[in-house]
Write a protein that holds these residues in place. Structure first.
Motif, short mmCIF file in Angstrom:
data_model
loop_
_atom_site.label_atom_id
_atom_site.label_comp_id
_atom_site.label_asym_id
_atom_site.label_seq_id
_atom_site.Cartn_x
_atom_site.Cartn_y
_atom_site.Cartn_z
N PRO A 36 -50.02 4.53 4.78
CA PRO A 36 -48.79 4.16 3.90
C PRO A 36 -48.46 2.84 3.55
CG PRO A 36 -48.25 4.44 6.23
CD PRO A 36 -49.77 4.42 6.08
N ALA A 37 -47.93 2.72 2.56
CA ALA A 37 -47.29 1.28 1.89
C ALA A 37 -45.93 1.55 1.50
CB ALA A 37 -48.46 0.91 0.67
N PRO A 38 -44.85 1.38 2.45
CA PRO A 38 -43.43 1.79 2.12
C PRO A 38 -43.04 0.65 1.07
CG PRO A 38 -43.87 1.41 4.40
CD PRO A 38 -45.01 1.25 3.91
N ASP A 39 -42.04 1.09 0.11
CA ASP A 39 -41.77 -0.05 -0.82
C ASP A 39 -40.75 -0.97 -0.29
OD1 ASP A 39 -39.79 1.96 -0.78
OD2 ASP A 39 -39.48 2.00 -2.87
N THR A 40 -40.21 -0.32 0.76
CA THR A 40 -39.13 -1.15 1.45
C THR A 40 -39.68 -2.51 2.26
OG1 THR A 40 -39.05 -0.01 3.43
CG2 THR A 40 -37.54 0.60 1.87
N LEU A 41 -40.99 -2.47 2.38
CA LEU A 41 -41.79 -3.55 2.95
C LEU A 41 -42.86 -4.35 1.85
CD1 LEU A 41 -42.96 -1.75 6.40
CD2 LEU A 41 -41.13 -3.48 5.96
N PHE A 42 -43.22 -3.64 1.08
CA PHE A 42 -44.40 -4.16 0.04
C PHE A 42 -44.00 -4.05 -1.08
CE2 PHE A 42 -46.46 -2.41 3.99
CZ PHE A 42 -46.71 -3.49 4.60
N GLY A 43 -42.87 -3.53 -1.58
CA GLY A 43 -42.41 -3.34 -2.94
C GLY A 43 -42.66 -4.56 -3.95
N ILE A 68 -49.00 -0.32 16.11
CA ILE A 68 -47.89 -0.26 15.20
C ILE A 68 -46.70 0.15 15.83
CG2 ILE A 68 -46.64 0.55 13.05
CD1 ILE A 68 -48.79 -1.59 12.54
N GLY A 69 -46.71 1.19 16.80
CA GLY A 69 -45.70 1.78 17.41
C GLY A 69 -45.25 0.86 18.51
N GLU A 70 -46.19 -0.04 19.45
CA GLU A 70 -45.88 -0.94 20.15
C GLU A 70 -45.08 -2.01 19.49
OE1 GLU A 70 -49.38 -0.46 23.56
OE2 GLU A 70 -49.57 -1.54 21.63
N LEU A 71 -45.46 -2.51 18.23
CA LEU A 71 -44.57 -3.41 17.45
C LEU A 71 -43.20 -3.13 17.23
CD1 LEU A 71 -47.45 -4.92 15.15
CD2 LEU A 71 -46.52 -5.77 17.35
N LEU A 72 -43.16 -1.82 16.92
CA LEU A 72 -41.79 -1.34 16.50
C LEU A 72 -40.82 -1.37 17.77
CD1 LEU A 72 -42.62 1.85 14.31
CD2 LEU A 72 -41.88 -0.52 13.52
N GLY A 73 -41.45 -1.08 18.91
CA GLY A 73 -40.56 -1.12 20.11
C GLY A 73 -40.28 -2.42 20.52
N ALA A 74 -41.08 -3.63 19.94
CA ALA A 74 -40.75 -4.80 20.37
C ALA A 74 -39.83 -5.59 19.07
CB ALA A 74 -42.15 -5.70 20.15
N GLY A 75 -39.40 -4.57 18.42
CA GLY A 75 -38.21 -4.93 17.49
C GLY A 75 -38.80 -5.95 16.06
N THR A 76 -39.82 -5.55 15.66
CA THR A 76 -40.46 -6.21 14.60
C THR A 76 -39.87 -6.02 13.21
OG1 THR A 76 -42.32 -4.83 14.35
CG2 THR A 76 -42.46 -6.73 15.70
N LYS A 77 -38.97 -5.22 13.13
CA LYS A 77 -38.41 -4.80 11.69
C LYS A 77 -39.37 -4.16 10.73
CE LYS A 77 -34.65 -8.40 12.09
NZ LYS A 77 -33.66 -7.43 12.75
N ILE A 84 -47.20 5.75 11.54
CA ILE A 84 -48.56 5.56 12.05
C ILE A 84 -48.46 4.56 13.03
CG2 ILE A 84 -49.75 5.56 9.62
CD1 ILE A 84 -49.48 2.34 9.65
N GLY A 85 -47.45 5.10 14.09
CA GLY A 85 -47.38 4.32 15.35
C GLY A 85 -48.53 4.18 16.40
N ALA A 86 -49.52 5.06 16.08
CA ALA A 86 -50.51 4.94 16.95
C ALA A 86 -51.56 3.95 16.29
CB ALA A 86 -51.25 6.28 17.25
N CYS A 87 -51.74 3.61 15.03
CA CYS A 87 -52.52 2.72 14.43
C CYS A 87 -52.66 1.49 14.98
CB CYS A 87 -52.21 2.90 12.83
SG CYS A 87 -53.38 1.74 11.78
N SER A 88 -53.87 0.97 15.08
CA SER A 88 -54.10 -0.43 15.37
C SER A 88 -53.54 -1.49 14.42
CB SER A 88 -55.41 -0.74 15.69
OG SER A 88 -55.86 -2.03 15.40
N ALA A 89 -52.44 -2.11 14.99
CA ALA A 89 -51.93 -3.01 14.01
C ALA A 89 -52.80 -4.19 13.32
CB ALA A 89 -50.89 -4.17 14.87
N ALA A 90 -54.02 -4.38 13.93
CA ALA A 90 -54.87 -5.52 13.53
C ALA A 90 -55.49 -4.84 12.32
CB ALA A 90 -56.20 -5.97 14.51
#
Length: 159
Positions: A36-43, A68-77, A84-90
């Motif tokens: 995914p490439a949400p326009d709210t993040l990458f528009g 990604i899910g762990e980063l969301l839990g850490a409050g990264t906005k 794609i919470g289970a996807c590797s952030a790297a």
């Protein structure tokens, strides 16, 4: 004395159209990767670069094995990436950086880059061993803004 000129409606429309084109290229490349490439993040280019920086900063802080899910839990906005919470952030960051390069290249070169031309040639069985060298020596063949484009016919013997 310099006077500030307010941009006209047509100028603003053109600027919006150009940025929409960047996002179109970016999203197309990400979708080709199944991401995914949400326009709210990458528009826009600015938003994409800023949010990529946020993502990279979080990876620097938590390590390359963070999801990604762990980063969301850490409050990264980066809430737009919850799907794609289970996807590797790297991995996702690598895909974003690659897509930024593709979209920027297409956006800044008027929508056609050397790789676009080569991809088209390969997909349509038009590629030849000499083609990429020719295109690199004469980028005006595919890039309207290349310097001295109008002299190619003279330099290559077609007067």
């Amino acid at each position: 004395m310099l006077l500030f000129r307010h941009p006209s409606t047509s100028t603003l429309h053109l600027q919006n159209k150009l940025m929409a084109t960047f996002y179109t290229y970016f999203k197309e490349n990400m979708e080709d990767l199944g991401l995914p490439a949400p326009d709210t993040l990458f528009g826009t280019l600015g938003a994409a670069v800023a949010n990529t920086g946020t993502l990279l900063g979080a990876i620097d802080k938590f390590g390359t094995r963070v999801t990604i899910g762990e980063l969301l839990g850490a409050g990264t906005k980066l809430e737009g990436l919850a799907v794609i919470g289970a996807c590797s952030a790297a991995f996702y960051a690598g895909a974003v950086i690659g897509s930024l390069a593709v979209a920027s290249g297409r956006y800044f070169s008027g929508g056609t880059s050397l790789s676009d031309v080569m991809d088209y040639a390969i997909r349509n069985q038009l590629s030849r061993p000499w083609l990429s060298d020719t295109l690199m020596r004469s980028p005006g063949i595919y890039n309207k803004s290349a310097a001295n484009r109008n002299t190619y016919r003279i330099r290559h013997g077609y007067i």
